[in-house]
Write a protein that holds these residues in place. Structure first.
Motif, PDB file in Angstrom:
ATOM      1  N   SER A   1       0.801  -1.223   0.000  1.00 49.41           N
ATOM      2  CA  SER A   1       0.000   0.000   0.000  1.00 49.41           C
ATOM      3  C   SER A   1       0.835   1.275   0.000  1.00 49.41           C
ATOM      4  O   SER A   1       0.279   2.372  -0.068  1.00 49.41           O
ATOM      5  CB  SER A   1      -0.932   0.015   1.220  1.00 49.41           C
TER       6      SER A   1
ATOM      7  N   VAL B   1      -2.040  -2.011  -4.665  1.00 53.01           N
ATOM      8  CA  VAL B   1      -2.853  -2.895  -3.829  1.00 53.01           C
ATOM      9  C   VAL B   1      -3.843  -3.624  -4.723  1.00 53.01           C
ATOM     10  O   VAL B   1      -4.478  -3.024  -5.596  1.00 53.01           O
ATOM     11  CB  VAL B   1      -3.604  -2.082  -2.747  1.00 53.01           C
TER      12      VAL B   1
ATOM     13  N   HIS C   1      -2.461   4.165  -3.377  1.00 56.18           N
ATOM     14  CA  HIS C   1      -2.422   2.699  -3.267  1.00 56.18           C
ATOM     15  C   HIS C   1      -2.522   2.055  -4.643  1.00 56.18           C
ATOM     16  O   HIS C   1      -3.394   1.220  -4.898  1.00 56.18           O
ATOM     17  CB  HIS C   1      -3.564   2.211  -2.381  1.00 56.18           C
TER      18      HIS C   1
ATOM     19  N   GLU D   1      -2.611  -6.624   0.128  1.00 58.70           N
ATOM     20  CA  GLU D   1      -1.208  -6.304  -0.134  1.00 58.70           C
ATOM     21  C   GLU D   1      -0.473  -7.625  -0.334  1.00 58.70           C
ATOM     22  O   GLU D   1      -0.835  -8.639   0.258  1.00 58.70           O
ATOM     23  CB  GLU D   1      -0.578  -5.565   1.044  1.00 58.70           C
TER      24      GLU D   1
ATOM     25  N   ASN E   1      -7.179  -4.667  -5.313  1.00 61.87           N
ATOM     26  CA  ASN E   1      -8.405  -4.178  -4.694  1.00 61.87           C
ATOM     27  C   ASN E   1      -9.556  -4.175  -5.699  1.00 61.87           C
ATOM     28  O   ASN E   1      -9.516  -3.435  -6.683  1.00 61.87           O
ATOM     29  CB  ASN E   1      -8.184  -2.760  -4.157  1.00 61.87           C
TER      30      ASN E   1
ATOM     31  N   PHE F   1      -6.066  -5.862   3.243  1.00 59.56           N
ATOM     32  CA  PHE F   1      -6.001  -4.402   3.216  1.00 59.56           C
ATOM     33  C   PHE F   1      -7.403  -3.876   2.905  1.00 59.56           C
ATOM     34  O   PHE F   1      -7.674  -3.361   1.834  1.00 59.56           O
ATOM     35  CB  PHE F   1      -4.998  -3.919   2.168  1.00 59.56           C
TER      36      PHE F   1
END
Length: 818
Positions: free
Chosen positions: A379, A394, A391, A567, A396, A557
Motif C-alpha cells: 500500500s 494494492v 495505493h 497487499e 483491490n 487491506f
C-alpha cells in the motif's frame, strides 16, 4: 499475394469418395488479401481487402486454461461488479433510464459492458447474457429522433461539445451483441447515430477531454457498419474522424499510457480507406518509438505509470492495467488489418507475461499498476518514482476505477481472436489455445476444428477436423517469430515445407472428416539482453518470459469479507544476478516440466507447469529504494562474492511480484560493483511535468523565468494555494547551517506559478521534523538565490516547506544545502 519459400508437394491420392486432388503446402507472409470472404464481413470496396476477417462472437469456443480464466472472470469481480462498483448500481442509473438521466452516466458502465458482453457470449452463460441484455436494451430505448443515443450528460445539447468517449465503448458492446444475435436494431441504431455525428461541426466533434486522442475507436466502428450496409456517407464520417481528434501522425515520445495504447492505432485503421502507406507506417512508427524508449523491458509493455516520462525507463516502471489491455486490443486490430504476424507476437507477449499478473490468481481483485520488476505489491505510495501516488499496487476490487471496469475485455477479446477467416474462404489459426471453431469455408460447407494444446507452456498443437463431407479449403497456421524449426504433420505424415519464423504455413488440400494436423514448435531456452537497460537479461522459453520465483505473503487491506483487498509482500530473497552463459543459455538452464495443474490454471505461483533452474548469486547491496520500489538496475556484468545458488524461475505471468529483467553476474575488468544509489529526494506532491532532480542538478537559471533550465513545481490545479514540501536526504548524518533557494516564477507570462507566500527549512530529528532555529530570513525575491542561515543541526535530511500563494502554485530551480 507475396510468397516466400514456396514449396509444392507431390500429387497424392485421397480416398474420400472422390478422385485425386492436388495438395499444396506453402509459406506465405499473410493470407491472400485480394479476395473477399463469401461468408463473413471483411472490408467491402473501396476499402482495402482484409487479409484476415474476424469471425462472429460465438463461433469460437475456448477450452483449457483460457476457458478457466474466463470462468474465473465470470465468478470474480468482473462478473459480479454490480455488487461492488457504485457506477453499476441499477437504481437511478443513467444507462438504465430511457431519457439517459441519472447517476454514473460516463464511461464506467460501457467500459465494463463491452468486455462483459463478450465474456457472456463466448462462455454461452445465460445468467451473464441476460444481465448484458438488460443494459443493452436501454441503449435502444435512449435513441433520440436526431440519432443520438446514450446518457444525457454526454450529449452537450448545444451548451458544449458532446463527450462521445462512453458511446465508443457502448458501440463495441452492441457490435458483439449483433454478431451473436443478428439483431437488426443494432444496424439501425448505429446508422442513425453516425448520421447524427455528421451534423456536428468539426470544431465541436471530439474536441475535448479523453475522447480527443482515442476517437480511432469511433472510426473502427464506422468501418464495421460500412462493411455491413455499404452506406457511402459512412466514408464521409471516416474522413471527418481522421481530421478531428488527435491524428497520431507525429511520432509520440511519451505521455499518458492509455491515450497511447488506445490511440496510436488510429492512422492504421484509416489506412484501410486512404490506402496511403504513411498512415499504416505512422502507427508502426509510434509503437516502435515508445517501445524503443520506454519498452526495453520484458512483458510487451512500456513504463507508463500513468505517464511515460523521460528518464523513467527502468523495468521497475509500471504499466496501467488499462494500458495493457488497450494495447492487446490495438495489436489484435492491427493484426486483422495487416495480417502481419508481428502484431500477434506482440499481443501474445502481453497476454502471457503481463496481463495475468494484473489481477490476483482467482480474478477477484486487481491493481492499477504492474511492473516487470516488482518485488512488492503493498500500500505504500511509490510517488514520485511512479508517476501516480496512492495505493496503486494494492490488489483491490473496489478501487482503480477505470481499470476496475475496463479489464473485462482482456480475456474475452483474446478468445474471439483465436481463429480468423481468410479472403480465400479458408481459416487461420492465430493464437494457439485449446479451443473449437465452427465456421463456413470453401463452397459454404461448415467445418469444426478442435484444437488441443497447453500452449504457450507446451510446444505441440493438435488439430482435429470434423466435416459432413470432404471439402477443399486453405488452412493457415501462424508461425511465431521465436519459432525456428516448426514441423507439421497431417495424419501422421510429414508435410514437406520449411516453415520460417514470422510467417504462415498455408495448407491447401481436400480435407475430410477426422483429419488430424500436428504442429510442433520446439521451445529452447533463449536470452534477451536489454542493452538500453544496463545489459540486464531475460530468460525465455518460446513466448513465455521467466521471473525469479519470489515467495508471496497476502495481507488483508480492507475491502469486504466477500471481496477483500490485498497487499502482497515478499517472503524470500529476490536480489539475485544470473550466472548464465548468455550466448548459450541451454547449457546453463535446466527446463523442468511439471504435470499440468488439475485446476487448469497455469498462472499461479505454485501451479506453473514449467520452471527453469538457474545458477545465481545474491547482490547484497541491491535493495528497495526510499519509496519501496526495487532499486534501479546497474550495469551488467555485476561482481558478487556471494556463493552460487540454484534458484527457480517461473513464468512471469504467474508471479504477482516478480523479477524478470535480471542482472548478469561476471568477473574481470568489465564487471561492476553494485553500489548504493545516491541520496534520494522526495516531495509532498509531484505532478508528471517536472523532474524532482532539477532542484539539485547544478543548473542555475538566467532568471526566475528561464524556460530553458529544468525546474521542479508542485503543479496541479488541485494543489494551488496549498502547503507543500520537497525533501533532500543526505548520504550520511551531516551538520548543516545554511541553504539557498532560487525560485521559479511565471509572472512575466502569467500568474499560475509564483514565488511562495512564505517558506521554512525543517530538519529530521530521529522520526520527527522540526523547524531550524534562529533563521536569518526567508527571502522570496526573483532572479537570484535567497539565502538563509540558522543554528547548526545534525541531520540526515532537510525539507523545504512552502506555502503557495492563494490560487497559485510554486516552483524551485535550485536548492543548495551548505
Amino acid at each position: 499475394m507475396k510468397l516466400s519459400f514456396v514449396f509444392f508437394a507431390a500429387i497424392v491420392f485421397i480416398s474420400a469418395g472422390c478422385s485425386s486432388a492436388q495438395e499444396s503446402f506453402t509459406v506465405v507472409d499473410r493470407p491472400d488479401g485480394n479476395g473477399v470472404n463469401s461468408y463473413y464481413f471483411g472490408n467491402r470496396p473501396p476499402l482495402l481487402p482484409s487479409p484476415l476477417v474476424k469471425l462472429p462472437c460465438g463461433a469460437i469456443k475456448p477450452q483449457g486454461w483460457l476457458r478457466k480464466q474466463l470462468e474465473l472472470q465470470a465468478d470474480g469481480f468482473v462478473g459480479n461488479l454490480g455488487e461492488i462498483s457504485s457506477f453499476l448500481k441499477k437504481e437511478n442509473n443513467a444507462w438504465l433510464n430511457p431519457k439517459g438521466e441519472g447517476h454514473s452516466g460516463w464511461e464506467e458502465l460501457p467500459y465494463w459492458l463491452r468486455g462483459y458482453t463478450s465474456m457472456a457470449f463466448v462462455l454461452g452463460d445465460k445468467k451473464h447474457i441476460d444481465e448484458a441484455k438488460l443494459w443493452l436494451e436501454n441503449a435502444f430505448a435512449t435513441q433520440r429522433p436526431d440519432g443520438y443515443f446514450g446518457t444525457k450528460s454526454n450529449v452537450g445539447d448545444g451548451k458544449g461539445a458532446p463527450d462521445l468517449m462512453p458511446n465508443m465503448s457502448m458501440l463495441a458492446a452492441l457490435q458483439t451483441y449483433y454478431e451473436y444475435t443478428g439483431d437488426q436494431r443494432v444496424i439501425d441504431l448505429m446508422t442513425k447515430y453516425f448520421l447524427w455525428q455528421l451534423t456536428i461541426p468539426d470544431n465541436r466533434f471530439f474536441s475535448g477531454g479523453w475522447q480527443v486522442p482515442r476517437n480511432g475507436d469511433n472510426l473502427n466502428s464506422v468501418y464495421w457498419l460500412y462493411n455491413r450496409t455499404g452506406e457511402k456517407k459512412l466514408l464521409e464520417l471516416a474522413d471527418k474522424l481522421m481530421r478531428t481528434g488527435s491524428s497520431w501522425m507525429n511520432i509520440a515520445t511519451g505521455g499518458h499510457n492509455v491515450d497511447f495504447s488506445q490511440g496510436f492505432r488510429k492512422p492504421a485503421i484509416y489506412y484501410q480507406q486512404s490506402k496511403d502507406a504513411k498512415h499504416l507506417q505512422a502507427s508502426e512508427n509510434n509503437w516502435e518509438n515508445i517501445m524503443n524508449i520506454y519498452g526495453q523491458v520484458p512483458g510487451g509493455m512500456f513504463g507508463g505509470d500513468e505517464f511515460a516520462r523521460p528518464g523513467y525507463t527502468d523495468p521497475r516502471q509500471a504499466i496501467e492495467t488499462c494500458g495493457a489491455i488497450e494495447m492487446m486490443r490495438s495489436e489484435q486490430i492491427l493484426f486483422r488489418i495487416t495480417g502481419d504476424t508481428k502484431w500477434a507476437d506482440r499481443c501474445e507477449n502481453i497476454a502471457f507475461n503481463t496481463f495475468p499478473a494484473t489481477m490476483t490468481a482467482d480474478l477477484k481483485a486487481l491493481r492499477y499498476l504492474t511492473s516487470p520488476n516488482q518485488v512488492n505489491s503493498d500500500s505504500r505510495s511509490k510517488e514520485p518514482e511512479l508517476a501516480n501516488g496512492g495505493h496503486m499496487q494494492v490488489m483491490n476490487p473496489h478501487d482503480h476505477r477505470c481499470c476496475q471496469h475496463n479489464v473485462a475485455m482482456g480475456w474475452p477479446y483474446f478468445a474471439e481472436c483465436l481463429w480468423m477467416a481468410t479472403p480465400d474462404n479458408g481459416l487461420a489459426a492465430i493464437f494457439y489455445c485449446e479451443s473449437e471453431v465452427k465456421a463456413k469455408v470453401s463452397d459454404g460447407s461448415e467445418v469444426t476444428i478442435a484444437q488441443k494444446t497447453n500452449y504457450p507452456f507446451d510446444e505441440t498443437v493438435e488439430f482435429t477436423l470434423t466435416a459432413k463431407s470432404s471439402v477443399r479449403f486453405p488452412l493457415y497456421l501462424r508461425i511465431p517469430a521465436w519459432c525456428k524449426d516448426a514441423k507439421i504433420t497431417i495424419n501422421d505424415k510429414n508435410v514437406d515445407v520449411k516453415a520460417r519464423p514470422s510467417s504462415y504455413v498455408k495448407l491447401q488440400r481436400l480435407w475430410k472428416d477426422g483429419d488430424k494436423i500436428n504442429l510442433n514448435m520446439p521451445m529452447k531456452p533463449a536470452v534477451t539482453i536489454w542493452k538500453k537497460n544496463q545489459d540486464s537479461a531475460s530468460l525465455n522459453l518460446g513466448p513465455v518470459t521467466f521471473s525469479v520465483k519470489i515467495g508471496e505473503k497476502y495481507e488483508r487491506f480492507g475491502g469486504t469479507d466477500k471481496w477483500p483487498a490485498w497487499e502482497i509482500k515478499p517472503t524470500t530473497a529476490w536480489n539475485y544476478g544470473l550466472v548464465v552463459d548468455v550466448n548459450n543459455p541451454a547449457s546453463s538452464v535446466e527446463v523442468v516440466r511439471k504435470p499440468w495443474p488439475a485446476s487448469n490454471h497455469p498462472f499461479t505461483l505454485d501451479s506453473t507447469p514449467i520452471e527453469l533452474k538457474v545458477k545465481a548469486k545474491k547482490i547484497p547491496t541491491w535493495t528497495e529504494d526510499f519509496v519501496g520500489l526495487v532499486g534501479k538496475l546497474q550495469p551488467s556484468p555485476v561482481k558478487s562474492a556471494e556463493p552460487v545458488e540454484t534458484i527457480t524461475m517461473i513464468p512471469m505471468g504467474a508471479g504477482r511480484i516478480r523479477l524478470s529483467a535480471v542482472p548478469v553476474i561476471g568477473e574481470g575488468p568489465n564487471a561492476h560493483n553494485w553500489t548504493l544509489p545516491p541520496a534520494p529526494m522526495a516531495s509532498y506532491y509531484r505532478g508528471s511535468v517536472d523532474p524532482i532532480s532539477a532542484i539539485s542538478d547544478g543548473r542555475v537559471p538566467s532568471s526566475s523565468y528561464d524556460r530553458g533550465t529544468p525546474r521542479f513545481t508542485w503543479w496541479s490545479w488541485s494543489q494551488f494555494g496549498k502547503l507543500q514540501w520537497v525533501q533532500q536526504n543526505l548520504d550520511t548524518e551531516k551538520t548543516v547551517s545554511s541553504c539557498e533557494v532560487y525560485w521559479f516564477d511565471e509572472s512575466p507570462a502569467n500568474a499560475d506559478c509564483r514565488v511562495p507566500e512564505w517558506w521554512k527549512i525543517l530538519y529530521k530529528d530521529k522520526d520527527e521534523w522540526k523547524e531550524v532555529k534562529n533563521p536569518s530570513g526567508y527571502g522570496v525575491e526573483v532572479d537570484k538565490f535567497n539565502s538563509v542561515t540558522f543554528e547548526p543541526v545534525k541531520t540526515t535530511a532537510l525539507r523545504l516547506q512552502v506555502q503557495c500563494q492563494k490560487g497559485r502554485s510554486a516552483g524551485v530551480y535550485e536548492w543548495r544545502i551548505k
